[in-house]
Motif scaffolding. Structure first.
Motif, PDB file in Angstrom:
ATOM      1  N   VAL A  24       0.864  -1.182   0.000  1.00  0.00           N
ATOM      2  CA  VAL A  24       0.000   0.000   0.000  1.00  0.00           C
ATOM      3  C   VAL A  24       0.900   1.232   0.000  1.00  0.00           C
ATOM      4  CG1 VAL A  24      -1.655   1.319   1.363  1.00  0.00           C
ATOM      5  CG2 VAL A  24      -1.897  -1.162   1.181  1.00  0.00           C
ATOM      6  N   HIS A  25       0.586   2.189  -0.848  1.00  0.00           N
ATOM      7  CA  HIS A  25       1.481   3.331  -1.066  1.00  0.00           C
ATOM      8  C   HIS A  25       0.907   4.625  -0.485  1.00  0.00           C
ATOM      9  CE1 HIS A  25       4.022   0.983  -3.804  1.00  0.00           C
ATOM     10  NE2 HIS A  25       2.897   0.452  -4.232  1.00  0.00           N
ATOM     11  N   SER A  26       1.811   5.451   0.006  1.00  0.00           N
ATOM     12  CA  SER A  26       1.442   6.794   0.456  1.00  0.00           C
ATOM     13  C   SER A  26       2.628   7.727   0.247  1.00  0.00           C
ATOM     14  CB  SER A  26       1.013   6.788   1.927  1.00  0.00           C
ATOM     15  OG  SER A  26       2.039   6.297   2.763  1.00  0.00           O
ATOM     16  N   LEU A  27       2.365   9.035   0.331  1.00  0.00           N
ATOM     17  CA  LEU A  27       3.381  10.070   0.119  1.00  0.00           C
ATOM     18  C   LEU A  27       3.344  11.049   1.283  1.00  0.00           C
ATOM     19  CD1 LEU A  27       2.683  10.813  -3.647  1.00  0.00           C
ATOM     20  CD2 LEU A  27       4.817   9.863  -2.745  1.00  0.00           C
ATOM     21  N   HIS A  28       4.531  11.533   1.682  1.00  0.00           N
ATOM     22  CA  HIS A  28       4.607  12.399   2.859  1.00  0.00           C
ATOM     23  C   HIS A  28       5.622  13.513   2.623  1.00  0.00           C
ATOM     24  CE1 HIS A  28       2.298   9.289   4.942  1.00  0.00           C
ATOM     25  NE2 HIS A  28       3.032   8.455   4.242  1.00  0.00           N
ATOM     26  N   TRP A  29       5.239  14.696   3.047  1.00  0.00           N
ATOM     27  CA  TRP A  29       6.106  15.869   2.941  1.00  0.00           C
ATOM     28  C   TRP A  29       5.873  16.729   4.172  1.00  0.00           C
ATOM     29  CZ3 TRP A  29       4.955  21.046   3.029  1.00  0.00           C
ATOM     30  CH2 TRP A  29       5.985  21.932   2.649  1.00  0.00           C
ATOM     31  N   VAL A  30       6.950  17.146   4.813  1.00  0.00           N
ATOM     32  CA  VAL A  30       6.846  18.088   5.931  1.00  0.00           C
ATOM     33  C   VAL A  30       7.728  19.288   5.623  1.00  0.00           C
ATOM     34  CG1 VAL A  30       6.230  16.400   7.695  1.00  0.00           C
ATOM     35  CG2 VAL A  30       8.636  16.846   7.205  1.00  0.00           C
ATOM     36  N   SER A  31       7.329  20.430   6.146  1.00  0.00           N
ATOM     37  CA  SER A  31       8.028  21.669   5.805  1.00  0.00           C
ATOM     38  C   SER A  31       9.366  21.799   6.520  1.00  0.00           C
ATOM     39  CB  SER A  31       7.148  22.881   6.133  1.00  0.00           C
ATOM     40  OG  SER A  31       6.819  22.903   7.511  1.00  0.00           O
ATOM     41  N   ASP A  32       9.524  21.145   7.658  1.00  0.00           N
ATOM     42  CA  ASP A  32      10.770  21.245   8.417  1.00  0.00           C
ATOM     43  C   ASP A  32      11.832  20.345   7.789  1.00  0.00           C
ATOM     44  OD1 ASP A  32      12.619  20.096  10.712  1.00  0.00           O
ATOM     45  OD2 ASP A  32      11.864  22.034  11.411  1.00  0.00           O
ATOM     46  N   PRO A  33      12.933  20.896   7.280  1.00  0.00           N
ATOM     47  CA  PRO A  33      13.932  20.094   6.573  1.00  0.00           C
ATOM     48  C   PRO A  33      14.578  19.031   7.454  1.00  0.00           C
ATOM     49  CG  PRO A  33      14.365  22.453   6.287  1.00  0.00           C
ATOM     50  CD  PRO A  33      13.272  22.336   7.287  1.00  0.00           C
ATOM     51  N   GLY A  34      14.833  19.364   8.727  1.00  0.00           N
ATOM     52  CA  GLY A  34      15.447  18.391   9.615  1.00  0.00           C
ATOM     53  C   GLY A  34      14.552  17.187   9.857  1.00  0.00           C
ATOM     54  N   PHE A  35      13.280  17.453  10.088  1.00  0.00           N
ATOM     55  CA  PHE A  35      12.343  16.363  10.311  1.00  0.00           C
ATOM     56  C   PHE A  35      12.147  15.560   9.026  1.00  0.00           C
ATOM     57  CE2 PHE A  35       8.329  14.314  11.436  1.00  0.00           C
ATOM     58  CZ  PHE A  35       8.571  13.978  12.761  1.00  0.00           C
ATOM     59  N   MET A  36      12.161  16.244   7.898  1.00  0.00           N
ATOM     60  CA  MET A  36      12.039  15.562   6.609  1.00  0.00           C
ATOM     61  C   MET A  36      13.195  14.581   6.425  1.00  0.00           C
ATOM     62  SD  MET A  36       9.973  15.652   3.874  1.00  0.00           S
ATOM     63  CE  MET A  36       9.917  15.602   2.064  1.00  0.00           C
ATOM     64  N   GLY A  37      14.393  14.978   6.807  1.00  0.00           N
ATOM     65  CA  GLY A  37      15.545  14.088   6.695  1.00  0.00           C
ATOM     66  C   GLY A  37      15.426  12.880   7.601  1.00  0.00           C
ATOM     67  N   ALA A  38      14.936  13.098   8.824  1.00  0.00           N
ATOM     68  CA  ALA A  38      14.753  11.982   9.754  1.00  0.00           C
ATOM     69  C   ALA A  38      13.688  11.014   9.237  1.00  0.00           C
ATOM     70  CB  ALA A  38      14.370  12.510  11.133  1.00  0.00           C
ATOM     71  N   LEU A  39      12.616  11.567   8.670  1.00  0.00           N
ATOM     72  CA  LEU A  39      11.566  10.709   8.104  1.00  0.00           C
ATOM     73  C   LEU A  39      12.096   9.885   6.937  1.00  0.00           C
ATOM     74  CD1 LEU A  39       8.158  12.635   7.895  1.00  0.00           C
ATOM     75  CD2 LEU A  39       8.813  10.755   9.404  1.00  0.00           C
ATOM     76  N   ALA A  40      12.906  10.495   6.102  1.00  0.00           N
ATOM     77  CA  ALA A  40      13.457   9.783   4.947  1.00  0.00           C
ATOM     78  C   ALA A  40      14.263   8.567   5.408  1.00  0.00           C
ATOM     79  CB  ALA A  40      14.326  10.719   4.113  1.00  0.00           C
ATOM     80  N   GLN A  41      15.056   8.741   6.429  1.00  0.00           N
ATOM     81  CA  GLN A  41      15.863   7.635   6.955  1.00  0.00           C
ATOM     82  C   GLN A  41      14.966   6.538   7.531  1.00  0.00           C
ATOM     83  OE1 GLN A  41      18.556   8.783  10.094  1.00  0.00           O
ATOM     84  NE2 GLN A  41      19.969   7.117   9.623  1.00  0.00           N
TER      85      GLN A  41
END
Length: 378
Positions: free
Chosen positions: A334-351
């Motif tokens: 099942v697929h989903s997409l996520h984007w957050v405005s905070d770059p630091g949190f975005m990097g942590a989510l990517a990992q």
């Protein structure tokens, strides 16, 4: 040279002509104008629910070329792609996770197009428009849930983080009947399912499938009781209002399949399915009497019977539930997409999501291998 694309937001689906919206859809019953309108008119979403409609349209020269179901959210309930841990981490770091923007169908864990347009340029513009709205409106981010794999790939190219989770789906391999499906299973599983269905159907009553004009107000009265019981146990209170089911009856009764168990002339259990062009979508179940295996019979086996009889490609039986594996439902991504405005949190989510995808891939492989099918047929 093409005129520029223009983005508009709408606080109600009724602001968008139904024929225009449905022309852009993919035939999925949950993204139809009538389904989303029933949610809003019934008060199941809107003021006080934490789901505030903010639907998008993309126009060029006054012609709507694309649309997306979008909501401003003040919580993470009714989504089925869980981000509660993200919200807690975000708030521990001093940020405000809510409001967030959710491109989804409320309370509906069923895959379908979320970026309603055949044009990739327009779909990209919808994604870009969502992030711009989040930044301008003070939302922490954007989440596109239960999208298609194609949309997930497009979103990843646009800077969103793709997430993969799993459900259990049943696939029709052109079976002529339920017995032919059973023949594809291992001997032990085949015998177990035959015995399970026999016990379920011996509850002392009858099972009926109802759709279209066979559905009557009294059937919805009975199902509302079932739904309330299940909803109060699972969520504390049901997400949908009673009026929602009345509106579904008025505008979508040809799109639903209600399976009822009746004893002594009284409905005692029911399972509500929605019908798409290529799938039966199991959505809600409830009962007022407990009988062995009746839940599995109404929710899973009856849906398989219907799909085989009508040549439907698959059955999607909703979120979670490894017990579905033994009934012939296999794990599906099942697929989903996520984007957050905070770059630091975005990097942590990517990992985190990189690690999660690997774990989900492994789990799907293991569960598929454990499935009930004979190894030569799996």
């Amino acid at each position: 040279m093409n005129a520029p694309l223009t983005l508009s937001t709408h606080s109600a689906i009724a602001e968008i002509p139904s024929d225009v919206w449905d022309r852009l859809g993919d035939g999925n019953p949950f993204t139809t104008h009538r389904f989303l309108d029933a949610l809003e008119k019934s008060g199941s979403v809107g003021p006080g629910t934490g789901w505030q409609p903010l639907h998008l349209t993309i126009e060029r020269d006054g012609l709507i070329l694309g649309a997306a179901p979008l909501y401003a959210k003040s919580h993470s309930q009714g989504e089925y792609i869980f981000d509660h841990a993200w919200a807690q981490a975000y708030m521990r770091a001093g940020g405000a996770y809510y409001p967030k923007l959710q491109c989804a169908v409320p309370f509906t864990p069923a895959t379908g197009n979320r970026l309603l347009s055949p044009d990739p340029e327009v779909r990209r513009a919808l994604l870009s428009g969502m992030t711009q709205l989040a930044e301008r409106g003070g939302a922490s981010g954007v989440h596109v849930t239960f999208c298609t794999e194609e949309e997930a790939e497009l979103g990843a190219e646009a800077g969103f983080l793709p997430r993969v989770t799993q459900q259990f789906h049943w696939y029709n391999r052109g079976y002529a009947g339920y017995d032919e499906f059973l023949a594809a299973l291992s001997s032990r599983k085949r015998k177990a399912l035959r015995k399970e269905r026999q016990r379920a159907q011996a509850f002392g009553g009858s099972i009926r499938r109802l759709q279209g004009d066979d559905l009557r107000p009294e059937h919805w009265d009975a199902f509302w009781v079932f739904y309330q019981d299940t909803g109060s146990r699972k969520w504390g209170q049901p997400y949908l209002t009673r009026e929602f089911f009345d509106l579904v009856h008025q505008t979508m009764r040809d799109d639903v399949l209600l399976v009822l168990a009746e004893r002594d002339g009284r409905p005692i259990a029911g399972a509500l399915n929605f019908l798409g062009e290529s799938a039966v979508y199991g959505r809600y179940w409830g009962c007022v009497e407990d009988h062995a295996f009746l839940h599995f019979e109404l929710c899973y086996h009856q849906a398989i019977d219907y799909a085989i009889e009508h040549g439907i490609e698959r059955v999607e039986a909703g979120a979670q539930g490894e017990h579905k594996l033994a009934r012939g439902y296999l794990p599906a991504p099942v697929h989903s997409l996520h984007w957050v405005s905070d770059p630091g949190f975005m990097g942590a989510l990517a990992q985190y999501l990189d690690q999660e995808r690997s774990a989900v891939d492994d789990e799907i492989e293991i569960l598929t291998d454990w499935g009930p099918f004979r190894k030569s047929d799996s």
